[in-house]
Design an enzyme around this catalytic site. Sequence first.
Site, PDB file in Angstrom:
ATOM      1  N   ALA A 129      38.948  59.414  40.538  1.00  0.00           N
ATOM      2  CA  ALA A 129      38.144  59.451  39.641  1.00  0.00           C
ATOM      3  C   ALA A 129      37.050  60.652  39.591  1.00  0.00           C
ATOM      4  O   ALA A 129      37.104  61.601  40.431  1.00  0.00           O
ATOM      5  CB  ALA A 129      37.101  58.105  40.211  1.00  0.00           C
TER       6      ALA A 129
ATOM      7  N   ASP B  35      35.505  54.033  41.113  1.00  0.00           N
ATOM      8  CA  ASP B  35      34.864  54.088  42.119  1.00  0.00           C
ATOM      9  C   ASP B  35      33.520  54.968  42.022  1.00  0.00           C
ATOM     10  O   ASP B  35      33.882  56.163  41.872  1.00  0.00           O
ATOM     11  CB  ASP B  35      35.249  53.786  43.575  1.00  0.00           C
ATOM     12  CG  ASP B  35      35.946  52.719  43.861  1.00  0.00           C
ATOM     13  OD1 ASP B  35      35.347  51.553  43.448  1.00  0.00           O
ATOM     14  OD2 ASP B  35      37.132  52.609  44.277  1.00  0.00           O
TER      15      ASP B  35
ATOM     16  N   TYR C 192      40.306  41.215  39.763  1.00  0.00           N
ATOM     17  CA  TYR C 192      40.024  41.148  40.897  1.00  0.00           C
ATOM     18  C   TYR C 192      39.869  39.607  41.509  1.00  0.00           C
ATOM     19  O   TYR C 192      39.003  38.865  41.074  1.00  0.00           O
ATOM     20  CB  TYR C 192      38.509  41.627  41.416  1.00  0.00           C
ATOM     21  CG  TYR C 192      38.519  43.205  40.744  1.00  0.00           C
ATOM     22  CD1 TYR C 192      38.925  44.164  41.947  1.00  0.00           C
ATOM     23  CD2 TYR C 192      38.425  43.618  39.627  1.00  0.00           C
ATOM     24  CE1 TYR C 192      38.909  45.476  41.584  1.00  0.00           C
ATOM     25  CE2 TYR C 192      38.498  45.031  39.314  1.00  0.00           C
ATOM     26  CZ  TYR C 192      38.683  45.979  40.270  1.00  0.00           C
ATOM     27  OH  TYR C 192      38.827  47.238  39.881  1.00  0.00           O
TER      28      TYR C 192
ATOM     29  N   ARG D 138      37.373  52.187  35.242  1.00  0.00           N
ATOM     30  CA  ARG D 138      35.850  52.617  35.554  1.00  0.00           C
ATOM     31  C   ARG D 138      36.061  53.830  36.584  1.00  0.00           C
ATOM     32  O   ARG D 138      35.540  54.854  36.425  1.00  0.00           O
ATOM     33  CB  ARG D 138      34.795  51.755  35.770  1.00  0.00           C
ATOM     34  CG  ARG D 138      33.491  52.345  35.870  1.00  0.00           C
ATOM     35  CD  ARG D 138      32.500  51.545  36.675  1.00  0.00           C
ATOM     36  NE  ARG D 138      32.846  51.521  38.021  1.00  0.00           N
ATOM     37  CZ  ARG D 138      32.182  50.879  38.919  1.00  0.00           C
ATOM     38  NH1 ARG D 138      31.050  50.121  38.450  1.00  0.00           N
ATOM     39  NH2 ARG D 138      32.412  50.532  40.106  1.00  0.00           N
TER      40      ARG D 138
ATOM     41  N   GLU E  57      53.414  51.412  42.567  1.00  0.00           N
ATOM     42  CA  GLU E  57      52.321  52.197  42.126  1.00  0.00           C
ATOM     43  C   GLU E  57      52.490  53.285  43.361  1.00  0.00           C
ATOM     44  O   GLU E  57      52.912  53.053  44.533  1.00  0.00           O
ATOM     45  CB  GLU E  57      51.001  51.377  42.461  1.00  0.00           C
ATOM     46  CG  GLU E  57      49.796  52.544  42.298  1.00  0.00           C
ATOM     47  CD  GLU E  57      48.633  51.974  42.485  1.00  0.00           C
ATOM     48  OE1 GLU E  57      48.209  50.896  41.676  1.00  0.00           O
ATOM     49  OE2 GLU E  57      47.738  52.058  43.125  1.00  0.00           O
TER      50      GLU E  57
ATOM     51  N   GLN F  44      44.671  51.484  57.682  1.00  0.00           N
ATOM     52  CA  GLN F  44      44.812  51.244  56.175  1.00  0.00           C
ATOM     53  C   GLN F  44      43.924  50.081  55.675  1.00  0.00           C
ATOM     54  O   GLN F  44      43.234  50.135  54.838  1.00  0.00           O
ATOM     55  CB  GLN F  44      46.244  51.031  55.925  1.00  0.00           C
ATOM     56  CG  GLN F  44      46.679  50.512  54.518  1.00  0.00           C
ATOM     57  CD  GLN F  44      47.956  50.125  54.601  1.00  0.00           C
ATOM     58  OE1 GLN F  44      48.660  50.128  55.582  1.00  0.00           O
ATOM     59  NE2 GLN F  44      48.481  49.758  53.573  1.00  0.00           N
TER      60      GLN F  44
ATOM     61  N   LYS G 241      36.933  42.645  28.621  1.00  0.00           N
ATOM     62  CA  LYS G 241      38.090  43.797  28.891  1.00  0.00           C
ATOM     63  C   LYS G 241      39.201  43.525  27.921  1.00  0.00           C
ATOM     64  O   LYS G 241      39.488  44.252  27.399  1.00  0.00           O
ATOM     65  CB  LYS G 241      37.937  44.051  30.119  1.00  0.00           C
ATOM     66  CG  LYS G 241      38.526  45.336  30.631  1.00  0.00           C
ATOM     67  CD  LYS G 241      38.075  45.639  32.037  1.00  0.00           C
ATOM     68  CE  LYS G 241      38.857  45.054  33.153  1.00  0.00           C
ATOM     69  NZ  LYS G 241      38.587  45.732  34.509  1.00  0.00           N
TER      70      LYS G 241
HETATM   71  P1  FAD Z   1      35.140  47.433  35.481  1.00  0.00           P
HETATM   72  O1  FAD Z   1      35.973  46.780  34.638  1.00  0.00           O
HETATM   73  O2  FAD Z   1      34.216  48.598  34.583  1.00  0.00           O
HETATM   74  O3  FAD Z   1      34.273  46.642  36.323  1.00  0.00           O
HETATM   75  C1  FAD Z   1      33.384  47.229  37.217  1.00  0.00           C
HETATM   76  C2  FAD Z   1      32.299  46.447  37.758  1.00  0.00           C
HETATM   77  O4  FAD Z   1      31.314  46.230  36.457  1.00  0.00           O
HETATM   78  C3  FAD Z   1      32.524  44.982  37.991  1.00  0.00           C
HETATM   79  O5  FAD Z   1      31.881  44.481  38.833  1.00  0.00           O
HETATM   80  C4  FAD Z   1      32.447  44.203  36.408  1.00  0.00           C
HETATM   81  O6  FAD Z   1      32.411  43.057  36.368  1.00  0.00           O
HETATM   82  C5  FAD Z   1      31.198  45.138  35.867  1.00  0.00           C
HETATM   83  N1  FAD Z   1      31.227  45.040  34.395  1.00  0.00           N
HETATM   84  C6  FAD Z   1      32.393  45.336  33.687  1.00  0.00           C
HETATM   85  N2  FAD Z   1      32.121  45.592  32.606  1.00  0.00           N
HETATM   86  C7  FAD Z   1      30.940  45.314  32.496  1.00  0.00           C
HETATM   87  C8  FAD Z   1      29.644  45.209  31.315  1.00  0.00           C
HETATM   88  N3  FAD Z   1      30.064  45.246  30.008  1.00  0.00           N
HETATM   89  N4  FAD Z   1      28.451  44.952  31.713  1.00  0.00           N
HETATM   90  C9  FAD Z   1      28.251  44.726  33.079  1.00  0.00           C
HETATM   91  N5  FAD Z   1      28.932  44.777  34.035  1.00  0.00           N
HETATM   92  C10 FAD Z   1      30.290  45.165  33.546  1.00  0.00           C
HETATM   93  N6  FAD Z   1      40.405  53.906  41.053  1.00  0.00           N
HETATM   94  C11 FAD Z   1      40.521  55.259  40.852  1.00  0.00           C
HETATM   95  O7  FAD Z   1      39.583  55.993  40.798  1.00  0.00           O
HETATM   96  N7  FAD Z   1      41.841  55.720  40.702  1.00  0.00           N
HETATM   97  C12 FAD Z   1      42.821  54.988  40.277  1.00  0.00           C
HETATM   98  O8  FAD Z   1      43.909  55.142  40.028  1.00  0.00           O
HETATM   99  C13 FAD Z   1      42.684  53.431  40.671  1.00  0.00           C
HETATM  100  N8  FAD Z   1      43.610  52.827  40.256  1.00  0.00           N
HETATM  101  C14 FAD Z   1      43.321  51.272  40.582  1.00  0.00           C
HETATM  102  C15 FAD Z   1      44.367  50.318  40.012  1.00  0.00           C
HETATM  103  C16 FAD Z   1      44.189  49.223  40.456  1.00  0.00           C
HETATM  104  C17 FAD Z   1      45.307  48.040  40.048  1.00  0.00           C
HETATM  105  C18 FAD Z   1      42.970  48.430  40.723  1.00  0.00           C
HETATM  106  C19 FAD Z   1      42.883  47.061  40.777  1.00  0.00           C
HETATM  107  C20 FAD Z   1      42.025  49.559  41.117  1.00  0.00           C
HETATM  108  C21 FAD Z   1      42.172  50.588  40.973  1.00  0.00           C
HETATM  109  N9  FAD Z   1      41.214  51.716  41.088  1.00  0.00           N
HETATM  110  C22 FAD Z   1      41.374  53.194  40.795  1.00  0.00           C
HETATM  111  C23 FAD Z   1      39.762  51.168  41.589  1.00  0.00           C
HETATM  112  C24 FAD Z   1      38.817  51.051  40.471  1.00  0.00           C
HETATM  113  O9  FAD Z   1      38.481  52.015  39.865  1.00  0.00           O
HETATM  114  C25 FAD Z   1      37.560  50.204  41.138  1.00  0.00           C
HETATM  115  O10 FAD Z   1      37.894  48.956  41.602  1.00  0.00           O
HETATM  116  C26 FAD Z   1      36.134  50.299  40.526  1.00  0.00           C
HETATM  117  O11 FAD Z   1      35.021  49.882  41.198  1.00  0.00           O
HETATM  118  C27 FAD Z   1      36.174  49.373  39.242  1.00  0.00           C
HETATM  119  O12 FAD Z   1      37.182  49.718  38.083  1.00  0.00           O
HETATM  120  P2  FAD Z   1      37.220  48.616  36.925  1.00  0.00           P
HETATM  121  O13 FAD Z   1      38.314  49.395  36.047  1.00  0.00           O
HETATM  122  O14 FAD Z   1      37.834  47.323  37.384  1.00  0.00           O
HETATM  123  O15 FAD Z   1      35.914  48.730  36.431  1.00  0.00           O
END
Ligand code: FAD
Length: 292
Positions: A50, A109, A143, A107, A16, A210, A163
């Site tokens: 984001a 942050d 996670y 999604r 990455e 970090q 998902k």
């Molecule tokens: P989601 O899958 O939407 O989950 C977020 C929260 O909502 C979780 O607690 C989940 O349990 C809950 N949830 C999910 N679906 C539902 C539902 N239908 N109803 C109610 N609750 C629900 N961030 C960036 O901004 N840019 C990046 O490039 C980036 N790259 C990443 C790469 C990796 C490998 C990882 C692990 C994370 C990355 N992130 C990045 C961070 C990520 O965007 C955050 O961790 C964010 O808080 C959650 O994203 P998600 O896609 O897992 O969200």
Amino acid sequence: MKTAELFKHKTVFSLEVFPPKPGADEGVIYKTLDGLSDICPDFISVTYGAGGGKNGSSTIKIASDIKYRYGVESAAHLPCIGLSREQAKDILDTMKSKGIENILALRGDIPQGEVKKGDFEHASDLIIFIKENYDFNILAACYPEAHPESASRADDIRRLKYKVDCGADQLITQLFLDNSYFYDFRERTAIAGIEAPIEAGIMPVTNKRQIERMVALCGVKLPRKFMRMLERFEYNETALRDAGIAYAIDQIADLITQGADGIHLYTMNDPYVAKRIYDAVHNLICANSLVS
Ligand code: FAD
């Protein structure tokens, strides 16, 4: 190439990178990619800021260049928070026109002090949108220690299953520093009927700031062994870097031995560290591939 196909044949090894911050020298990322060119990853993913991030266009350009200039498959991240359906469509159309086939649908942050708005609430909403309108291979985040906002670990797994049911083809984990979290998580995903391959996300921790940032952001737990390493070497930059590399190698060797589907190395745009780790583990990755 759709990267989910790779898992049928081998232990996947991916990297990455992140684009330069807006306003910074755009050329720096190409020095990073040149430096990574001695490594033979299965694909390289590119992060995306984001909130309709200002560096979105450079994410797309870099992901396209990785594929067409460097000859390595790529994946573009796409956080959906704050995006309207029209904006998401514009971005995805551009990605498609640039030959990108793999999207890490996120999604993102939630920015501090700002209320969530836009047409997508969760990554699953974006995944549904992509599946309805495009033919991308979809990656999604997971996670091992549960997402910090999740009500419980069980709830986190339920959301992850949803998902995947919406169309995520493969998963990449948040970083973790104790492999037992990953093994426990893998067992719980299997019990939940999640069949998408899961790559273990490994971040070599080479400086104290970090890891402090990662703890604050993702709530990752620091094992005692790791804390000892930090305490012992925190004032010796080179020693801490080497200890961090050794720690990551140890984690990866164990993960491959225990049959992880793949390893996703968060390079932090540091080719030197990535190369040292790759050199130490690539025979393990290949040997494992031959067995399977
Ligand atoms: P989601 O899958 O939407 O989950 C977020 C929260 O909502 C979780 O607690 C989940 O349990 C809950 N949830 C999910 N679906 C539902 C539902 N239908 N109803 C109610 N609750 C629900 N961030 C960036 O901004 N840019 C990046 O490039 C980036 N790259 C990443 C790469 C990796 C490998 C990882 C692990 C994370 C990355 N992130 C990045 C961070 C990520 O965007 C955050 O961790 C964010 O808080 C959650 O994203 P998600 O896609 O897992 O969200």
